[in-house]
Design a protein around this motif. Structure first.
Motif, PDB file in Angstrom:
ATOM      1  N   GLY A   1      36.939  53.174  21.308  1.00  0.00           N
ATOM      2  CA  GLY A   1      36.584  51.892  22.487  1.00  0.00           C
ATOM      3  C   GLY A   1      36.924  50.489  21.617  1.00  0.00           C
ATOM      4  N   ALA A   2      38.052  50.666  21.004  1.00  0.00           N
ATOM      5  CA  ALA A   2      38.757  49.487  20.309  1.00  0.00           C
ATOM      6  C   ALA A   2      39.746  48.709  21.435  1.00  0.00           C
ATOM      7  N   THR A   3      40.151  49.432  22.424  1.00  0.00           N
ATOM      8  CA  THR A   3      41.060  48.740  23.387  1.00  0.00           C
ATOM      9  C   THR A   3      39.857  48.667  24.784  1.00  0.00           C
ATOM     10  N   TYR A   4      40.004  47.711  25.373  1.00  0.00           N
ATOM     11  CA  TYR A   4      39.050  47.313  26.425  1.00  0.00           C
ATOM     12  C   TYR A   4      39.476  46.356  27.362  1.00  0.00           C
ATOM     13  N   ARG A   5      38.932  46.118  28.526  1.00  0.00           N
ATOM     14  CA  ARG A   5      39.473  45.191  29.635  1.00  0.00           C
ATOM     15  C   ARG A   5      38.448  44.257  29.885  1.00  0.00           C
ATOM     16  N   THR A   6      38.837  42.928  29.799  1.00  0.00           N
ATOM     17  CA  THR A   6      37.563  41.962  29.720  1.00  0.00           C
ATOM     18  C   THR A   6      37.293  41.703  31.256  1.00  0.00           C
ATOM     19  N   PRO A   7      36.539  41.004  31.787  1.00  0.00           N
ATOM     20  CA  PRO A   7      35.996  40.786  33.009  1.00  0.00           C
ATOM     21  C   PRO A   7      37.182  39.947  33.691  1.00  0.00           C
ATOM     22  N   ASP A   8      37.838  39.077  33.142  1.00  0.00           N
ATOM     23  CA  ASP A   8      38.839  38.778  33.883  1.00  0.00           C
ATOM     24  C   ASP A   8      40.153  39.312  33.741  1.00  0.00           C
ATOM     25  N   GLY A   9      40.101  40.652  33.627  1.00  0.00           N
ATOM     26  CA  GLY A   9      41.458  41.319  33.830  1.00  0.00           C
ATOM     27  C   GLY A   9      42.518  41.368  32.604  1.00  0.00           C
ATOM     28  N   VAL A  10      41.928  41.298  31.470  1.00  0.00           N
ATOM     29  CA  VAL A  10      43.036  41.200  30.265  1.00  0.00           C
ATOM     30  C   VAL A  10      42.619  42.298  29.572  1.00  0.00           C
ATOM     31  N   VAL A  11      43.601  43.147  29.190  1.00  0.00           N
ATOM     32  CA  VAL A  11      43.547  44.284  28.171  1.00  0.00           C
ATOM     33  C   VAL A  11      43.969  43.795  26.740  1.00  0.00           C
ATOM     34  N   LEU A  12      42.720  44.135  26.009  1.00  0.00           N
ATOM     35  CA  LEU A  12      42.910  43.779  24.453  1.00  0.00           C
ATOM     36  C   LEU A  12      42.422  44.499  23.501  1.00  0.00           C
ATOM     37  N   VAL A  13      42.811  44.398  22.347  1.00  0.00           N
ATOM     38  CA  VAL A  13      42.525  45.504  21.386  1.00  0.00           C
ATOM     39  C   VAL A  13      41.635  44.611  20.215  1.00  0.00           C
ATOM     40  N   ASP A  14      40.543  45.116  19.971  1.00  0.00           N
ATOM     41  CA  ASP A  14      39.729  44.809  18.800  1.00  0.00           C
ATOM     42  C   ASP A  14      40.142  45.408  17.440  1.00  0.00           C
ATOM     43  N   GLU A  15      40.602  44.549  16.676  1.00  0.00           N
ATOM     44  CA  GLU A  15      41.410  44.876  15.565  1.00  0.00           C
ATOM     45  C   GLU A  15      40.229  45.406  14.412  1.00  0.00           C
ATOM     46  N   LYS A  16      39.037  44.952  14.685  1.00  0.00           N
ATOM     47  CA  LYS A  16      38.005  45.198  13.833  1.00  0.00           C
ATOM     48  C   LYS A  16      37.485  47.082  13.942  1.00  0.00           C
TER      49      LYS A  16
ATOM     50  N   ASN B   1      51.401  45.168  31.021  1.00  0.00           N
ATOM     51  CA  ASN B   1      51.054  44.932  32.539  1.00  0.00           C
ATOM     52  C   ASN B   1      49.674  44.628  32.632  1.00  0.00           C
ATOM     53  N   HIS B   2      48.724  44.680  31.754  1.00  0.00           N
ATOM     54  CA  HIS B   2      47.234  44.392  31.936  1.00  0.00           C
ATOM     55  C   HIS B   2      46.867  45.124  33.281  1.00  0.00           C
ATOM     56  N   CYS B   3      46.910  46.630  33.200  1.00  0.00           N
ATOM     57  CA  CYS B   3      46.824  47.407  34.014  1.00  0.00           C
ATOM     58  C   CYS B   3      45.240  47.460  34.553  1.00  0.00           C
TER      59      CYS B   3
ATOM     60  N   ASP C   1      48.880  46.743  18.789  1.00  0.00           N
ATOM     61  CA  ASP C   1      49.033  45.397  18.909  1.00  0.00           C
ATOM     62  C   ASP C   1      49.946  45.325  20.182  1.00  0.00           C
ATOM     63  N   LYS C   2      49.590  44.313  20.951  1.00  0.00           N
ATOM     64  CA  LYS C   2      50.401  44.250  21.757  1.00  0.00           C
ATOM     65  C   LYS C   2      50.264  42.719  22.986  1.00  0.00           C
ATOM     66  N   CYS C   3      50.905  42.415  23.934  1.00  0.00           N
ATOM     67  CA  CYS C   3      50.441  41.175  24.602  1.00  0.00           C
ATOM     68  C   CYS C   3      49.099  41.148  25.052  1.00  0.00           C
ATOM     69  N   THR C   4      48.663  39.930  24.935  1.00  0.00           N
ATOM     70  CA  THR C   4      47.325  39.513  25.260  1.00  0.00           C
ATOM     71  C   THR C   4      47.157  38.446  26.194  1.00  0.00           C
ATOM     72  N   TRP C   5      48.466  38.270  26.829  1.00  0.00           N
ATOM     73  CA  TRP C   5      48.629  37.146  27.815  1.00  0.00           C
ATOM     74  C   TRP C   5      48.044  35.892  27.033  1.00  0.00           C
ATOM     75  N   CYS C   6      48.546  35.876  25.527  1.00  0.00           N
ATOM     76  CA  CYS C   6      48.038  34.508  24.930  1.00  0.00           C
ATOM     77  C   CYS C   6      46.505  34.332  25.246  1.00  0.00           C
ATOM     78  N   TYR C   7      45.497  35.433  24.858  1.00  0.00           N
ATOM     79  CA  TYR C   7      43.979  35.321  25.482  1.00  0.00           C
ATOM     80  C   TYR C   7      43.370  34.047  24.829  1.00  0.00           C
ATOM     81  N   HIS C   8      43.981  33.713  23.625  1.00  0.00           N
ATOM     82  CA  HIS C   8      43.246  32.482  22.662  1.00  0.00           C
ATOM     83  C   HIS C   8      43.700  31.282  23.519  1.00  0.00           C
ATOM     84  N   ARG C   9      44.750  31.350  24.192  1.00  0.00           N
ATOM     85  CA  ARG C   9      45.331  30.127  24.766  1.00  0.00           C
ATOM     86  C   ARG C   9      44.636  29.975  26.254  1.00  0.00           C
ATOM     87  N   ILE C  10      44.859  31.056  27.202  1.00  0.00           N
ATOM     88  CA  ILE C  10      44.383  30.981  28.556  1.00  0.00           C
ATOM     89  C   ILE C  10      43.113  30.651  28.586  1.00  0.00           C
TER      90      ILE C  10
END
Ligand code: SF4
Ligand code: SF4
Length: 246
Positions: free
Chosen positions: A129-144, A115-117, A178-187
């Protein structure tokens, strides 16, 4: 054209249904324009094309139990109080017709995803801090940085996360959340998410929150979020669901 700003009608939240009102002509100054995802369950036919497209696009393991998005079927049978919910293989192969028309009072399919809360519990519990919210409101995981502790998987009220398996096709993602990224690499390149593109009925819609097409849909329909009582402020909005959908 002036940007239009969402206002959530708080009086309706108590019933689980939120209404959108738009303050026309009001400038959303200083406010980043985030993304928004809308699911219209009235249009979903349970074909599973979104689930298959997501797995292919995002190297999600094909085995059952690993999903960035899945589809659930909700069925109310005549004369029965409790509803029936199933999701065989996450809806990947569609749904077998196990009910006769005579016995069904109401049914529909509900696509689910992260739901990209706006207030994401998964971000709060991550110890590194591997999970974070981008300024455009997408919740991502930094796998590194993810250490695979699973805290975020437990914290997510929507079951949107899973641990990427050790034998998964993407080596760098193994044993990380892992989880949905709203296909961040696409959007971020101006494309729609894979599931949105794959849906043959337009049941999934995606855009910026000032996208006129999305705004019109939200204006013209009753809109709900899942588990509003959790206070997570989901950015996935549903049209056509009952309060029993969790
Ligand atoms: S739905 Fe779950 S994984 Fe997604 S942002 Fe909310 S808490 Fe995090
Ligand atoms: S937006 Fe992308 S990652 Fe999220 S469910 Fe759709 S296809 Fe999967």
């Amino acid at each position: 054209m002036n940007r239009r700003k969402f206002l959530i009608a708080s009086s309706a939240i108590a019933s689980g249904i939120i209404g959108f009102r738009l303050a026309r002509g009001e400038e959303a100054e200083g406010r980043a324009t985030g993304y928004i995802f809308v699911v219209d369950v009235r249009k979903c036919i349970g074909c599973g094309r979104c689930v298959r497209a997501c797995k292919i696009e995002n190297e999600v393991p094909l085995k059952p139990y690993y999903f960035r998005t899945w589809v659930e079927r909700y069925v109310w049978l005549k004369g029965e109080k409790d509803l029936k919910v199933d999701s065989p293989n996450g809806g990947f192969d569609g749904f077998p017709n196990i009910y006769s028309e005579d016995e069904v009072a109401k049914s529909y399919f509900v696509p689910k995803l992260c739901n990209h809360c706006e207030d994401p519990p998964c971000v709060q519990v991550c110890p590194v801090g591997a999970t974070y919210r981008t300024p455009d409101g997408v919740v991502l995981v930094d796998e590194k940085y993810c250490i695979g502790c699973r805290y975020c998987i437990q914290a997510c009220p929507y079951g949107a996360r899973y641990l990427y398996p050790r034998d998964g096709p993407r080596e760098s993602r193994r044993n990380t959340a892992d989880k949905c990224t709203w296909c961040y690499h696409r959007i971020t390149k101006g494309y729609k998410p894979a599931c949105v593109m794959a849906c043959p009925t337009g049941a999934r819609m995606f855009g910026r929150e000032d996208d006129e097409r999305i705004l019109r849909v939200l204006e013209e329909n009753s809109v709900s979020v899942l588990k509003p009582e959790q206070g997570t402020k989901p950015r996935v909005f549903y049209i056509g669901i009952d309060s029993e959908v969790r």
